[in-house]
Design an enzyme around this catalytic site. Structure first.
Site, PDB file in Angstrom:
ATOM      1  N   HIS A  24      -2.537  -9.454   6.915  1.00  0.00           N
ATOM      2  CA  HIS A  24      -2.086  -8.061   6.947  1.00  0.00           C
ATOM      3  C   HIS A  24      -0.740  -8.054   7.646  1.00  0.00           C
ATOM      4  CE1 HIS A  24      -5.898  -6.107   5.882  1.00  0.00           C
ATOM      5  NE2 HIS A  24      -6.507  -6.965   6.668  1.00  0.00           N
ATOM      6  N   LEU A  73      21.361   0.203  16.860  1.00  0.00           N
ATOM      7  CA  LEU A  73      20.440  -0.839  16.385  1.00  0.00           C
ATOM      8  C   LEU A  73      19.159  -0.253  15.787  1.00  0.00           C
ATOM      9  CD1 LEU A  73      20.551  -3.420  19.329  1.00  0.00           C
ATOM     10  CD2 LEU A  73      22.104  -3.129  17.380  1.00  0.00           C
ATOM     11  N   ASP A 130       0.782  -1.235   0.000  1.00  0.00           N
ATOM     12  CA  ASP A 130       0.000   0.000   0.000  1.00  0.00           C
ATOM     13  C   ASP A 130       0.816   1.289   0.000  1.00  0.00           C
ATOM     14  OD1 ASP A 130      -2.407  -1.230  -0.281  1.00  0.00           O
ATOM     15  OD2 ASP A 130      -2.858  -1.303   1.867  1.00  0.00           O
ATOM     16  N   GLU A 177      23.860 -11.540  18.975  1.00  0.00           N
ATOM     17  CA  GLU A 177      25.175 -11.085  18.505  1.00  0.00           C
ATOM     18  C   GLU A 177      25.174 -10.606  17.065  1.00  0.00           C
ATOM     19  OE1 GLU A 177      27.776 -14.396  19.208  1.00  0.00           O
ATOM     20  OE2 GLU A 177      27.455 -14.327  21.373  1.00  0.00           O
ATOM     21  N   ASP A 210      14.107   2.916  15.240  1.00  0.00           N
ATOM     22  CA  ASP A 210      15.542   3.108  15.465  1.00  0.00           C
ATOM     23  C   ASP A 210      15.684   3.533  16.927  1.00  0.00           C
ATOM     24  OD1 ASP A 210      18.111   4.025  15.758  1.00  0.00           O
ATOM     25  OD2 ASP A 210      18.173   5.059  13.823  1.00  0.00           O
ATOM     26  N   LEU A 211      15.824   2.527  17.784  1.00  0.00           N
ATOM     27  CA  LEU A 211      15.951   2.842  19.205  1.00  0.00           C
ATOM     28  C   LEU A 211      17.341   3.357  19.510  1.00  0.00           C
ATOM     29  CD1 LEU A 211      13.753   0.224  19.290  1.00  0.00           C
ATOM     30  CD2 LEU A 211      13.945   0.821  21.681  1.00  0.00           C
ATOM     31  N   HIS A 246      -6.271 -12.273   8.887  1.00  0.00           N
ATOM     32  CA  HIS A 246      -7.670 -11.840   8.891  1.00  0.00           C
ATOM     33  C   HIS A 246      -8.532 -12.872   8.178  1.00  0.00           C
ATOM     34  CE1 HIS A 246     -10.669  -8.287   8.157  1.00  0.00           C
ATOM     35  NE2 HIS A 246     -11.148  -9.233   8.936  1.00  0.00           N
ATOM     36  N   TYR A 278     -10.177  -0.088   2.379  1.00  0.00           N
ATOM     37  CA  TYR A 278      -9.762  -0.369   3.749  1.00  0.00           C
ATOM     38  C   TYR A 278      -9.178   0.844   4.443  1.00  0.00           C
ATOM     39  CZ  TYR A 278     -10.148  -4.758   6.143  1.00  0.00           C
ATOM     40  OH  TYR A 278     -10.610  -5.763   6.920  1.00  0.00           O
ATOM     41  N   GLU A 293      26.308  -8.792  10.304  1.00  0.00           N
ATOM     42  CA  GLU A 293      27.144  -7.922  11.119  1.00  0.00           C
ATOM     43  C   GLU A 293      26.907  -8.131  12.613  1.00  0.00           C
ATOM     44  OE1 GLU A 293      27.983  -3.762   9.256  1.00  0.00           O
ATOM     45  OE2 GLU A 293      26.021  -4.494   8.619  1.00  0.00           O
TER      46      GLU A 293
HETATM   47 CU   LIG Z   1      -8.388  -7.560   6.495  1.00  0.00          CU
END
Ligand SMILES: [Cu+2]
Ligand SMILES: *[C@@H]1O[C@H](CO)[C@@H](O)[C@H](O)[C@H]1NC(C)=O
Ligand SMILES: *[C@@H]1O[C@H](CO)[C@@H](O)[C@H](O)[C@H]1NC(C)=O
Ligand SMILES: *[C@@H]1O[C@H](CO)[C@@H](O)[C@H](O)[C@H]1NC(C)=O
Ligand SMILES: *[C@@H]1O[C@H](CO)[C@@H](O)[C@H](O)[C@H]1NC(C)=O
Ligand SMILES: *[C@@H]1O[C@H](CO)[C@@H](O)[C@H](O)[C@H]1NC(C)=O
Length: 772
Positions: free
Chosen positions: A533, A688, A400, A581, A540-541, A698, A481, A681
């Site tokens: 779905h 990270l 989408d 790791e 990106d913490l 669904h 949807y 890596e």
């Molecule tokens: Cu659906």
């Protein structure tokens, strides 16, 4: 996402080219050329907050209108090799600017600016998509234009796909109105006598966008694909639908496969017809079979009251005429918004947001009490893969972002989509040298849950703390949807990402004995189609900085003998901590026996424990899903991120997105192939990125008619502080009460003490008298 949107969006893309109202030099806001439904007056919303300023400029802020005009002027006046025709005058046989957006600055340069290593803010660049219509093979490609504003050093560069060196453009497999709609509709017109006989109707004329005949037929299309140099497409006949636009509920069981290779209609062919379980190799063969005695006709699938939303029957629940409880916001909002810099602050949280047509809203630099949590959090791609026994449902899949999860954001309804007191924000899209302001596409509000954050009763007191959270909400209506994406912030520092779906399902023409394998019969001639779905997000913490480790903590059954068990080995359980790791994919485990925690091994809380954020399935319908099967011919290599629940990779400036909106037409060789990001890596104490999926398997049933209900389609992930603080951080901001219970002291009863913490609002609240 449905086929119907193909009609809409491609048609609107065509319209923008044919009915352009803006040139590079005469920008007009609010161009209402195509589908941007506006609400009627009568839905007032509260005034905006003001007088609050972000600590620094938003480095990810969307291009302004003047920046876009600046770029367009540059493209049209400075010599280049693009051979551009002004969109105002362009046809699909010209080259023209299809869209413009910010090329977000690389994280590396943002970091060095924020940390003071570089003095100047990262330069602003635009990312420009060009429709190349002059060649025989129509394609899109993209260019970077910058730095902005345009000066003598501004240049234009092709966008590179770092992992896909040989690729610099994506084919447009339906380059013009003729192949897109006119010719397929003419094919349908040639069999008008057959459709009249079998389906009791004929095809609409295909050129009308508005005011089509609701009782006539439409074609819906699977995305075209390339096979042995041919451009192929399956089309399904469906009824237009009586105003309700419920076309995806109205497949008629008749399908045609087309070959629209090259731009010359002389080369185009009808390849097959499919009806009632039989494949015909030509129109002649299909016609002959239809004329032959004993040809079995199936009943048509008719529209009717069953597809409408409002229930006007006489069996309604009478109580619904009385007001339902609603939330109020007695003293105005407690959050602060800097609209100019797209920056929000609430109860210790601060973050910036940015918008993109393909992906909607992305959050940047998310902090809690000024400590870093995330650099970036945003949607990447939303896929739906269907299964069924006909050539449409049996293979159709949608990506989408091609249609635009941001472009498909329309106006939210105050009091219904969001509380009436919510703050509404606009977005602007730029395409074909035109700008369009989309009103109230984002809403922001605080809400108090119906359940407390905390409660406890002892012999001496009761404590209860209210659970108030902040929600940033958008809804993308991609054809049939509606995907609602919420970013929810909790008082303890938790952040939830939640997706809910509603709208008309896309289903199959009901074939007894066959449809049951893939769904349920939900009307006379209509069956639901199972589908997956899978909606991919990037998180990106940066937990307390960019050096992080993903720790897997397993809850394990084991047997152990203790001194006190006197030598007997006792079945019990314990924790096994394993740092991940190497870059990899991960799944949620059975019985939720694994915890995934992103932490900084070098930062500890007061108790010496490493400070982190846990990633866990949230408050949706069970655990978010990934794709059920590998090897979908339709998806090709375009969505490998969908095969597992979450992935951890090392942050790279050139691995900005897991997908490209231009993946949809070249799935076997997608512009962005996520699988290349996993290259073995080491990821211990590195920067990270977590790529996670929301979604569900669904399997619609009768309750999805007329529309899917959101509490049955929700999925969510929560990022929650884990040993991040020394104790629950919500104590500082929650509102609650401590009631000292009456204590019987000899003969006297001590009077109950009520101690509110935080503001206590009572005015206008009706407390029910309870007789004792
Ligand atoms: Cu659906
Ligand atoms: C569009 O075409 C007309 C007629 O050829 C020309 O006069 C006009 O300058 C063109 N507009 C732009 C923006 O190029
Ligand atoms: C430039 O585009 C025009 C159509 O807009 C086309 O006729 C012409 O051949 C193109 N020129 C080149 C060098 O491709
Ligand atoms: C249609 O073509 C297929 C091969 O594509 C062939 O097996 C089949 O016999 C053909 N059907 C008829 C009726 O000719
Ligand atoms: C996750 O599940 C998929 C199957 O659904 C499997 O192919 C994959 O190997 C699993 N990943 C891990 C890390 O177990
Ligand atoms: C999916 O299938 C492809 C080959 O078709 C294979 O290379 C890949 O490893 C598979 N992925 C998973 C997660 O099973």
């Amino acid at each position: 996402m449905s086929v119907r949107i193909l009609l809409r969006l491609w048609a609107s893309a065509l319209l923008t080219v044919l009915v352009i109202i803006i040139t590079a030099f005469f920008f007009l806001s609010d161009g209402q050329v195509f589908f941007a439904p506006r609400l009627p007056p009568g839905f007032p919303s509260i005034p905006t907050t003001s007088g609050f300023a972000a600590p620094r400029d938003n480095l990810w802020k969307d291009l302004s209108e003047s920046e876009v005009i600046n770029v367009l002027q540059y493209l049209h006046t400075v010599p280049n090799t693009l051979n551009l025709t002004a969109a105002l005058n362009a046809t699909l046989r010209d080259n023209f600017v299809q869209g413009i957006q910010l090329a977000r600055p690389p994280k590396t340069s943002v970091q060095s600016f924020i940390h003071g290593t570089t003095k100047a803010a990262p330069p602003r660049w635009a990312r420009v998509a060009i429709h190349h219509g002059t060649s025989d093979e129509v394609y899109w490609d993209e260019y970077l234009v910058g730095p902005l504003p345009v000066t003598s050093v501004t240049e234009i560069q092709p966008v590179k796909y770092p992992h896909r060196h040989h690729l610099d453009h994506a084919r447009n497999l339906v380059p013009d109105a003729l192949s897109f709609k006119k010719w397929p509709y003419s094919v349908a017109r040639e069999v008008a006598d057959i459709t009249q006989d079998l389906l009791g109707s004929t095809i609409n004329d295909g050129e009308e966008l508005f005011g089509l005949d609701h009782d006539k037929l439409e074609l819906s299309f699977r995305d075209p694909w390339m096979e042995d140099g041919h451009i192929l497409r399956w089309c399904s006949f469906q009824r237009a639908g009586t105003k309700a636009e419920a076309g995806t509920l109205l497949p008629q069981g008749l399908y045609v496969k087309l070959d629209t290779t090259t731009r010359n209609p002389d080369n185009w062919k009808v390849l097959h017809w499919y009806y009632n379980g039989r494949l015909y190799n030509s129109s002649e063969e299909f016609r002959a079979a239809w004329r032959s005695p004993g040809f079995e006709k199936l009943p048509p699938n008719y529209d009717g009251a069953w597809t409408t939303i409002e229930d006007f029957s006489t069996t309604q629940e009478p109580s619904r005429e009385k007001s339902a409880p609603i939330m109020i916001q007695p003293e105005g909002p407690r959050y602060h918004v800097d609209r100019e810099q797209q920056y929000i602050s609430w109860m210790g949280f601060t973050f910036y947001w940015a918008f993109a047509q393909a992906t909607g809203i992305t959050l940047f630099d998310v902090r809690f009490r000024d400590e870093q949590i995330m650099y970036e959090l945003g949607l990447q791609e939303a896929l739906a893969q269907y299964a069924g026994n006909d050539p449409m449902q049996g293979a159709v899949a949608y990506l989408d972002s091609f249609f635009g999860m941001g472009r498909a954001m329309f106006e939210l309804v105050p009091g219904y989509d969001c509380p009436a007191y919510a703050e509404f924000l606009d977005t602007i899209i730029y395409d074909a040298e035109r700008s369009q302001r989309r009103h109230k596409t984002i809403c922001l509000f605080e809400y108090t849950a119906d359940y407390p954050l905390q409660r406890h009763t002892t012999s001496f007191y009761v404590t209860v703390s209210r659970n108030t959270y902040l929600v940033l909400r958008t809804t993308a209506v991609v054809g049939n949807y509606d995907y609602t994406v919420d970013y929810i912030f909790y008082l303890d520092g938790s952040i939830e990402v939640k997706v809910r779906a509603s709208g008309y399902i896309q289903g199959a023409y009901y074939i007894p004995g066959e449809s049951e394998k893939y769904g349920y019969r939900v009307h006379d001639q209509f069956a639901s189609s199972m589908h997956d779905h899978v909606i991919n997000f990037k998180a990106d913490l940066d937990v307390l900085g960019t050096s992080n480790t993903l720790m897997k903590v397993d809850v394990e059954p084991w047997t152990e003998s203790f001194p006190w068990s006197e030598g007997e080995a006792l079945p019990t359980m314990g924790l096994r901590r394993t740092p991940i790791e190497i870059e990899c994919g991960l799944n949620w485990t059975a019985n939720s026996q694994s915890m995934y925690i992103v932490l900084d091994t070098e930062s500890t809380n007061a108790w010496g424990e490493m400070r982190g954020y846990r990633i866990m399935p949230g408050s949706g319908m069970g655990t978010p899903a990934h794709l059920t099967f590998n090897g979908s011919r339709t998806l090709g290599k375009a969505a490998s991120w969908a095969l597992e629940d979450l992935w951890v990779t090392r942050q790279k400036d050139d691995e900005e997105r897991s997908a490209s909106p231009r993946n949809a037409f070249n799935t076997d060789s997608p512009m962005v192939d996520f699988s290349h990001y996993l290259d073995g890596e080491n990821i211990e104490q590195q920067d990270l990125v977590i790529w996670f999926n929301l979604g569900n398997h669904h399997v619609p049933h009768s309750g999805d008619i007329p529309n899917t209900l959101q509490h049955t389609s929700a999925s969510s992930i929560i990022f929650s502080p884990f040993n991040f603080h020394d104790r629950d951080a919500s104590r500082a901001s929650s509102q609650g009460v401590r009631l000292e219970l009456p204590v019987r002291n000899r003969d006297t009863l001590s009077s109950a003490l009520i101690n509110y913490f935080g503001h206590h609002h009572q005015k206008g609240l009706l407390l029910r008298e309870v007789s004792r």
